[in-house]
Design an enzyme around this catalytic site. Structure first.
Site, short mmCIF file in Angstrom:
data_model
loop_
_atom_site.label_atom_id
_atom_site.label_comp_id
_atom_site.label_asym_id
_atom_site.label_seq_id
_atom_site.Cartn_x
_atom_site.Cartn_y
_atom_site.Cartn_z
N GLU A 47 0.01 -24.09 -78.74
CA GLU A 47 0.33 -24.79 -79.63
C GLU A 47 1.28 -24.00 -80.65
O GLU A 47 2.12 -24.38 -81.49
CB GLU A 47 -0.86 -25.04 -80.39
CG GLU A 47 -1.60 -26.34 -79.81
CD GLU A 47 -2.50 -25.86 -78.83
OE1 GLU A 47 -2.54 -24.68 -78.36
OE2 GLU A 47 -3.45 -26.87 -78.26
N PHE A 109 -18.28 -30.21 -82.71
CA PHE A 109 -17.45 -29.57 -81.67
C PHE A 109 -15.75 -29.75 -81.89
O PHE A 109 -15.56 -30.63 -82.14
CB PHE A 109 -17.69 -30.34 -80.16
CG PHE A 109 -16.75 -29.81 -79.07
CD1 PHE A 109 -17.07 -28.44 -78.43
CD2 PHE A 109 -15.87 -30.69 -78.74
CE1 PHE A 109 -16.24 -28.15 -77.47
CE2 PHE A 109 -15.02 -30.19 -77.49
CZ PHE A 109 -15.21 -28.92 -76.90
N GLN A 110 -15.21 -28.34 -81.66
CA GLN A 110 -13.70 -28.14 -81.95
C GLN A 110 -13.61 -28.77 -83.59
O GLN A 110 -12.58 -29.30 -83.74
CB GLN A 110 -12.91 -28.90 -81.00
CG GLN A 110 -12.90 -28.25 -79.66
CD GLN A 110 -11.93 -28.60 -78.78
OE1 GLN A 110 -11.43 -29.95 -78.85
NE2 GLN A 110 -11.59 -27.93 -77.94
N LYS A 159 -10.27 -38.21 -86.50
CA LYS A 159 -10.27 -39.25 -85.47
C LYS A 159 -10.53 -40.85 -85.77
O LYS A 159 -9.87 -41.66 -85.36
CB LYS A 159 -11.54 -38.78 -84.34
CG LYS A 159 -11.30 -39.59 -83.08
CD LYS A 159 -12.32 -38.97 -82.12
CE LYS A 159 -12.31 -40.15 -80.88
NZ LYS A 159 -13.55 -39.36 -79.89
N MET A 477 10.70 -1.10 -81.41
CA MET A 477 10.59 -0.76 -82.85
C MET A 477 9.43 0.34 -83.24
O MET A 477 9.70 1.22 -83.89
CB MET A 477 10.65 -1.83 -83.91
CG MET A 477 11.13 -1.61 -85.12
SD MET A 477 12.59 -0.72 -85.38
CE MET A 477 13.88 -2.18 -85.56
#
Length: 574
Positions: A47, A109-110, A159, A477
């Protein structure tokens, strides 16, 4: 119409052609609708890369980029990309799924409070609780992202909202109380600016990403030529002024050109356009341009006087205000005296002397590839016309210094947040915006390993993006700082145990090449550009080369380390 169908219809109303994302449980209804929709979904392998790809698409095209993730970790994985876009004022709309509204706050959940998490790093965040609000919210999200100072907007969709039904009614206009982005600058202030610039003896124009986002590059060139004023750009302003123009000073700041920083330090009037006076430009603030009066054009009022006290503030769109300014300057510059012209010639002669004194230069080699030479050869083989996306580190600074940018929206780099792993997925986004243009990702061996899984994305879509790895087997760097400021105590920067990148590319079905000698560099780059589809070129460069000039931590912009060269190859920027 169900919420998921409304989502797709809204994107079609906004003329969205491509979205970057990764599916998950709570957004499956959207993905089911996308199956038949005339919108291209690019399945990114992470993502974070989806957000960077949407960002790269937006930077290259000037359109709003779109990405989507599911709830919980899908949403939180987007955060680095969102913060990157926020710091650089890039318009993207980020959609996330969430658990059903009745489970919000229950640690389901999630579940993640992505609105709360992203509130500090978005222009605005929405949680849609009713399907009746979905279309209006999406309309507002695109409007807010693209207007005023651009930025990321998040829309979180539970949802049950996606599954609920209502009539589809897409608003034609947006009217948000208290949100009225300015366009035209105050004429009295513009007149003050014109007078101050005409009276200046040593003017400098300091231009940034706001010029590019406003589409004001042509107006900037006109301003510079009318005033006969040299122009220096920020890292994000690269390309807004042609590097080959006689008035170009290149980039300023921590790794800017010596003569750009020196010119700023000696300027008596500075016209700052679409910039935010960030610390990488100003160095030690108390010593920044001590003799200058500042004119600051910016669309965001909160940037005025934030870091530097400004004498003439002008709030407005950079392109529009430059047009206003030029309208006054055309008349005034037509009446300039020989004395005025002589002062400008003296200023240019002084700058030319500084350019001769400390030009961009490096020690070339026939034995080992110097990173600077890599950037020059890349500029040559692409005719300086490619869209360049970079990660963050030494390669980023060398690309900014040595690639000859001639057009806006050809330089995509994480300037504000400094996000490693940005370059490759941003290049994928840019290539989706311009399938027929040459797009090159310049990455380090460290940053590339943060998002290299997107080789699968490039391979799947046969995107002709070219990946150039500047491989010095170090976190370059960080190593440079440890060499200069920590007595060469190299701690946790050794990347010698990295994959064989060419073979890794081949494992994904992509052409992989390895270049180790300077004599083979140009032909290898040319071959890579000519091959169809994605190509990865692993370029093994000098391991302990440093980026110069460099302003040390806490230093002023005139306190630069310029490096020591035995037989320098001088690089003329114009």
């Amino acid at each position: 119409m169900k919420g998921a169908e409304i989502f797709v219809q809204c994107l079609l109303q906004e003329n969205v052609e491509v979205i970057f994302g990764h599916p998950g449980g709570v957004v499956l209804s959207i993905y089911d609708c996308l199956y038949d929709a005339p919108i291209r979904h690019i399945l990114m392998r992470h993502e974070q890369a989806a957000a960077h790809a949407a960002d790269g698409y937006a930077r290259a095209s000037g359109k709003v980029g779109v990405c989507i993730g599911t709830s919980g970790p899908g949403a939180t994985n987007l955060v680095t990309g969102i913060a990157t876009a926020q710091m650089d004022s890039i318009p993207i709309v980020v959609f996330t799924g969430n658990v059903p509204t009745h489970l919000i706050g229950s640690d389901a959940f999630q579940e993640a409070d992505i609105v709360g998490i992203t509130r500090p790093c978005t222009k605005h965040s929405y949680l849609v609780r009713r399907v009746e609000d979905l279309a209006r919210t999406i309309k507002e999200a695109f409007y807010v992202a693209a207007t005023g100072r651009p930025g990321p907007v998040l829309v979180d969709m539970p949802k049950d909202v996606l599954l609920a039904e209502t009539e589809f009614d897409y608003p034609k206009t947006v009217n948000l109380r208290g949100y009225h982005p300015p366009s035209e600058g105050d004429w009295a202030q513009v007149e003050k600016a014109a007078q101050l610039l005409m009276e200046a003896k040593r003017p400098v124009i300091y231009a940034g990403g706001g010029v590019i986002s406003s589409g004001g590059s042509a107006e900037l060139v006109e301003t510079a030529e009318l005033l006969q004023a040299p122009v220096t750009t920020t890292l994000l302003g690269m390309g807004c002024f042609p590097s080959a123009h006689r008035l170009s000073l290149g980039m300023l700041g921590m790794h800017g050109t010596w003569y750009a920083n020196t010119s700023m330090s000696h300027a008596d009037v500075i016209l700052a356009v679409g910039v935010r006076f960030d610390d990488r430009v100003t160095g030690r603030l108390a010593a920044f341009c001590p003799n200058a009066k500042f004119i600051h054009i910016d669309i965001d009022p909160s940037e005025i006087n934030k870091n530097v006290q400004v004498h003439v503030p002008i709030i407005g769109d950079a392109k529009t205000v430059l047009r206003q300014l030029n309208q006054l300057l055309v008349e005034q510059c037509a009446k300039t005296t020989e004395e005025w012209q002589a002062e400008r010639r003296a200023w240019h002669a002084q700058i030319d002397q500084w350019k001769e004194q400390y030009p961009l230069c490096y020690d070339d080699s026939d034995e080992v590839i110097k990173p600077q030479r890599l950037m020059e050869e890349l500029s040559n083989v692409t005719d300086s016309a490619a869209i360049i996306a970079t990660d963050v580190g030494q390669h980023q600074m060398w690309a900014a210094q040595y690639y000859r940018f001639t057009q806006p929206r050809t330089w995509l780099s994480s300037g504000g947040l400094g996000t490693m792993g940005f370059g490759f997925p941003a290049a994928i986004g840019a290539q989706m915006a311009y399938p027929d243009r040459q797009v090159v990702a310049i990455v380090g061996d460290g940053g590339f390993q943060m998002t290299m899984q997107e080789l699968a994305t490039a391979a799947e879509h046969r995107l002709p993006v070219k990946v150039i790895i500047m491989n010095n087997a170090f976190l370059g760097m960080v190593r440079q700082w440890q060499e200069i400021f920590f007595e060469r105590r190299y701690s946790a920067v050794d990347l010698s145990l990295s994959p064989d990148f060419a073979k890794l590319a081949e494992a994904f079905g992509i052409v992989g090449m390895t270049v180790t000698k300077p004599a083979a560099l140009a032909s290898a780059l040319r071959e890579a550009m000519d091959l169809p589809g994605p190509v990865l070129v692993d370029v093994r460069v000098a391991q302990e080369e440093n980026v110069y000039p460099m302003i040390p931590p806490g230093g002023a912009i005139h306190e630069m380390i310029v490096g020591e060269y035995k037989s320098p190859k001088v690089v003329h920027m114009s």
